[in-house]
Design a protein around this motif. Structure first.
Motif, short mmCIF file in Angstrom:
data_model
loop_
_atom_site.label_atom_id
_atom_site.label_comp_id
_atom_site.label_asym_id
_atom_site.label_seq_id
_atom_site.Cartn_x
_atom_site.Cartn_y
_atom_site.Cartn_z
N MET A 24 0.97 -1.12 -0.09
CA MET A 24 -0.02 0.12 0.05
C MET A 24 0.85 1.14 -0.02
SD MET A 24 -3.42 -0.45 2.34
CE MET A 24 -3.62 1.19 1.75
N LYS A 25 1.85 1.34 0.98
CA LYS A 25 2.62 2.43 1.17
C LYS A 25 3.41 2.73 -0.46
CE LYS A 25 6.72 4.03 3.89
NZ LYS A 25 7.61 4.26 2.52
N ASN A 26 3.90 1.80 -0.93
CA ASN A 26 4.81 1.95 -2.26
C ASN A 26 3.88 2.24 -3.36
OD1 ASN A 26 7.27 1.83 -0.84
ND2 ASN A 26 7.52 -0.26 -1.67
N SER A 27 2.61 1.74 -3.50
CA SER A 27 1.75 1.94 -4.47
C SER A 27 1.19 3.51 -4.69
CB SER A 27 0.71 0.87 -4.51
OG SER A 27 1.01 -0.54 -4.56
N LEU A 28 0.92 3.72 -3.17
CA LEU A 28 0.24 5.20 -3.04
C LEU A 28 1.26 6.36 -3.38
CD1 LEU A 28 -2.11 4.66 -0.04
CD2 LEU A 28 -2.81 5.13 -2.35
N GLY A 29 2.54 5.78 -2.96
CA GLY A 29 3.57 6.93 -3.02
C GLY A 29 4.19 7.10 -4.20
N PHE A 30 4.47 5.90 -5.11
CA PHE A 30 5.28 5.75 -6.01
C PHE A 30 4.61 5.02 -7.24
CE2 PHE A 30 7.77 5.66 -2.12
CZ PHE A 30 8.46 6.77 -2.24
N GLY A 31 3.39 4.59 -7.23
CA GLY A 31 2.71 4.29 -8.25
C GLY A 31 2.55 2.66 -8.54
N ALA A 32 1.70 2.29 -9.54
CA ALA A 32 1.57 1.00 -9.76
C ALA A 32 2.86 0.10 -10.14
CB ALA A 32 0.62 0.73 -10.88
N ARG A 33 3.76 0.62 -10.87
CA ARG A 33 5.05 -0.11 -11.15
C ARG A 33 5.71 -0.57 -9.93
NH1 ARG A 33 10.01 1.62 -12.02
NH2 ARG A 33 9.35 4.03 -12.21
N VAL A 34 6.18 0.45 -9.00
CA VAL A 34 6.78 0.20 -8.06
C VAL A 34 6.20 -0.70 -7.07
CG1 VAL A 34 8.02 1.25 -5.77
CG2 VAL A 34 8.19 2.34 -8.18
N GLY A 35 4.64 -0.55 -6.82
CA GLY A 35 3.91 -1.41 -6.22
C GLY A 35 3.95 -2.84 -6.63
N ILE A 36 3.79 -2.93 -7.95
CA ILE A 36 3.80 -4.58 -8.54
C ILE A 36 5.17 -5.19 -8.17
CG2 ILE A 36 3.91 -5.70 -10.88
CD1 ILE A 36 1.68 -3.62 -11.80
N LEU A 37 6.15 -4.42 -8.56
CA LEU A 37 7.71 -4.77 -8.21
C LEU A 37 7.64 -5.21 -6.57
CD1 LEU A 37 9.96 -5.45 -10.15
CD2 LEU A 37 8.22 -4.20 -11.08
N THR A 38 7.02 -4.38 -5.91
CA THR A 38 7.13 -4.68 -4.49
C THR A 38 6.28 -6.27 -4.17
OG1 THR A 38 6.98 -2.33 -3.88
CG2 THR A 38 6.44 -4.00 -2.18
N SER A 39 5.22 -6.36 -4.89
CA SER A 39 4.63 -7.73 -4.72
C SER A 39 5.47 -8.68 -5.29
CB SER A 39 3.23 -7.47 -5.65
OG SER A 39 2.47 -6.44 -5.27
N LEU A 40 5.88 -8.56 -6.35
CA LEU A 40 6.90 -9.47 -7.00
C LEU A 40 8.08 -9.88 -5.89
CD1 LEU A 40 7.03 -8.62 -10.77
CD2 LEU A 40 5.78 -10.50 -9.59
N GLY A 41 8.71 -9.02 -5.28
CA GLY A 41 9.26 -9.06 -4.29
C GLY A 41 9.13 -10.06 -3.31
N ILE A 42 7.92 -9.71 -2.71
CA ILE A 42 7.05 -10.82 -1.65
C ILE A 42 6.95 -11.98 -2.09
CG2 ILE A 42 4.97 -10.96 -0.34
CD1 ILE A 42 4.43 -7.79 -0.48
N ALA A 43 6.54 -12.17 -3.47
CA ALA A 43 6.32 -13.44 -4.13
C ALA A 43 7.65 -14.32 -4.02
CB ALA A 43 5.74 -13.45 -5.52
N SER A 44 8.84 -13.59 -4.38
CA SER A 44 10.34 -14.26 -4.53
C SER A 44 10.68 -14.75 -3.39
CB SER A 44 11.14 -13.04 -5.17
OG SER A 44 10.66 -12.78 -6.50
N ALA A 45 10.41 -13.94 -2.40
CA ALA A 45 10.77 -13.98 -0.87
C ALA A 45 9.98 -15.45 -0.39
CB ALA A 45 10.51 -13.01 0.45
N LEU A 46 8.72 -15.76 -0.74
CA LEU A 46 7.92 -16.99 -0.56
C LEU A 46 8.56 -18.22 -1.01
CD1 LEU A 46 4.27 -15.62 -0.84
CD2 LEU A 46 5.45 -16.17 1.22
N ILE A 47 9.26 -18.08 -2.20
CA ILE A 47 10.08 -19.05 -2.75
C ILE A 47 11.25 -19.68 -1.82
CG2 ILE A 47 11.26 -19.70 -4.79
CD1 ILE A 47 10.01 -17.92 -6.44
#
Length: 210
Positions: A24-47
């Motif tokens: 939420m913080k990154n999406s609101l503050g910096f837009g969808a691109r950074v928010g999606i990459l943050t989401s992918l970072g979370i998914a990568s850590a789950l691996i």
């Protein structure tokens, strides 16, 4: 069984936690691109969590509680660092606010690269004890000693896909221009709230560790 695991993973991603608030913080503050990459970072850590669980590293955590205790404290420290920087947010100067009204939506803070967003998502989830415990609970409920290795990997990857899709959807939705416009007007209050939320989860982790 695969459907049940996917649903459980999706519900786990939807539950409020450090991952939710950093997206939420990154999406609101910096837009969808950074928010999606943050989401992918979370998914990568789950691996990473899947890997050590499937390979039996969870046994080490149970055998050596100090290892898990260290992970908890590192995770809490990282959340405190993120929360502290967010809660220090200050209102924009009058001149900046006037300029903001006449310009396209942009971040009022320093820009953040996609790599930085990915890294924040990755570290937040990697050091999140909730994620480690989640996979331990998932595997104890849906997996037996007779379960084939490929099925274990499939269960884990299902959770990665479910969580990654959910947070990517959240990033796109919350980055909608009306949300971001409202956020820019009151960004310092949003940042303080999200920072306080991250500090709250850090305190909960520390209390749980002791």
């Amino acid at each position: 069984m695969f459907v049940e695991v996917f649903i459980v993973g999706l519900l786990a991603g939807m539950s409020p936690g450090p991952d939710f608030f950093i997206v939420m913080k990154n999406s609101l503050g910096f837009g969808a691109r950074v928010g999606i990459l943050t989401s992918l970072g979370i998914a990568s850590a789950l691996i990473v969590h899947i890997t050590y669980t499937v390979l039996g590293f969870a046994f080490l955590i149970e055998t050596y509680p100090a290892l898990f205790f260290t992970i908890q404290l590192l995770g809490a420290a990282y959340l405190i660092w993120l929360g502290f920087h967010a809660i220090r947010s200050s209102p924009p100067k009058k001149e900046e606010a006037e300029i903001e009204e006449t310009q396209p939506i942009q971040s009022t803070k320093d820009s953040k690269s996609s790599i930085q967003g990915f890294k924040e998502g990755f570290i937040t989830n990697l050091l999140n004890p909730k994620a480690a415990l989640f996979f331990l609970s998932i595997f104890s409920q849906f997996i037996t000693p007779q379960t084939a290795d490929w099925v274990r990997w499939m269960y884990g990857l299902e959770v990665v896909v479910a969580v990654g899709l959910w947070f990517s959807f959240l990033a796109i939705f919350i980055s909608y221009k009306h949300f971001r416009r409202f956020y820019q007007t009151h960004s310092y209050w949003f940042d303080r709230f999200l920072g306080a939320a991250l500090l709250f989860f850090a305190i909960r982790i520390i209390i749980g560790a002791f």
